[in-house]
Enzyme design. Sequence first.
Site, PDB file in Angstrom:
ATOM      1  N   CYS A   1      -5.293  -3.323  -6.541  1.00 63.72           N
ATOM      2  CA  CYS A   1      -6.355  -3.624  -7.503  1.00 63.72           C
ATOM      3  C   CYS A   1      -5.915  -3.464  -8.959  1.00 63.72           C
ATOM      4  O   CYS A   1      -6.604  -3.931  -9.860  1.00 63.72           O
ATOM      5  CB  CYS A   1      -7.581  -2.754  -7.235  1.00 63.72           C
TER       6      CYS A   1
ATOM      7  N   HIS B   1     -11.907  -2.758 -13.671  1.00 63.55           N
ATOM      8  CA  HIS B   1     -11.808  -3.209 -12.287  1.00 63.55           C
ATOM      9  C   HIS B   1     -13.194  -3.123 -11.662  1.00 63.55           C
ATOM     10  O   HIS B   1     -13.899  -2.113 -11.810  1.00 63.55           O
ATOM     11  CB  HIS B   1     -10.816  -2.334 -11.521  1.00 63.55           C
TER      12      HIS B   1
ATOM     13  N   ASN C   1     -15.769  -6.407  -4.845  1.00 64.14           N
ATOM     14  CA  ASN C   1     -14.422  -6.004  -5.259  1.00 64.14           C
ATOM     15  C   ASN C   1     -13.426  -7.060  -4.792  1.00 64.14           C
ATOM     16  O   ASN C   1     -13.181  -7.209  -3.605  1.00 64.14           O
ATOM     17  CB  ASN C   1     -14.087  -4.645  -4.646  1.00 64.14           C
TER      18      ASN C   1
END
Length: 324
Positions: free
Chosen positions: A118, A251, A281
């Site tokens: 990520c 993020h 996500n």
Amino acid sequence: MSFAKIIGSGSYLPENCVTNDQLAARLAEKGIETSDEWIMTRTGISQRHLASDNEKTSDLAVIAARRAIEDAGIDAADIDLIIVATSTPDFIFPSTACIVQSRLGIKGGAAFDVQAVCSGFVYALATADSFIKANNAKCALVIGAETFSRILDWNDRGTCVLFGDGAGAMLLQASEEPGILATQLNADGSLNTILNTPGRIENGLVTGDPFLRMDGQAVFKQAVTVLEKSAHQVCEKAGVSLDAIDWMVPHQANIRIINYLGRKLGLPAEKIVATVAEHANTSAASVPLAFDAARKDGRIKSGDCVLMQGVGGGFTWGSALVRM
């Protein structure tokens, strides 16, 4: 010395949009209980986009790249560096970046993938910045693209509701004007077990656990701690105060992490770009997807100071401070 300036962006989300209610109904068929309220309360996610069976990570990346190229108003042949941040490549090799390069009709420049989960896009952005500053590239295409739905255990309620698929891209060009002001990257490999996909290839077969596994509480604790520190470090490196930040693009993992981090940094909610409700996500794609959304709707404008941050498995994290 040349600076790396963002001159365009683009994004792509698969057409298959799955709401929490739709996902809850699918999981109920497996005997797994969840609900829109349960997911929203804990994560802030209301829907996610999932790639179709015939959509590969490179397919998503190419569409986002073409949109970024169109937005920048350049010829694809001008691109002499392609970096794709992904943990879900099409193949073990060649790199997804090489596939993207071929499909864009480009030859000659460097093309490679970055795997930092990520945090991948921030890592890739920092790498492209270094190439340009060292005069090793003039125009870089940086992409975050993921098909995380392929590595999810759809029997694990704690993880399968969190992720989605998508791609985001940025074009960087050498400029005399400051663009990327500073980057700051970190990793702590001793935390590799709190977020991982431990499967591997042996003799042509996948062995071990092929699905994403996460210790949610440990990830939350680490994320807010390291991202707060990283924000201060990158601002100090750039000689910019936190008060001067116009937008934070974090993020998009969990709205609780985003809100907590904003409070710790003293940034009001109206300065934070949050797309986790619509995108879930998307790992390395989450930062460029959120950035492109805020740029296209007019929030992020020329001259703005933007803080981008990523955090993910490895354990990795990093920040980039950018002047638009």
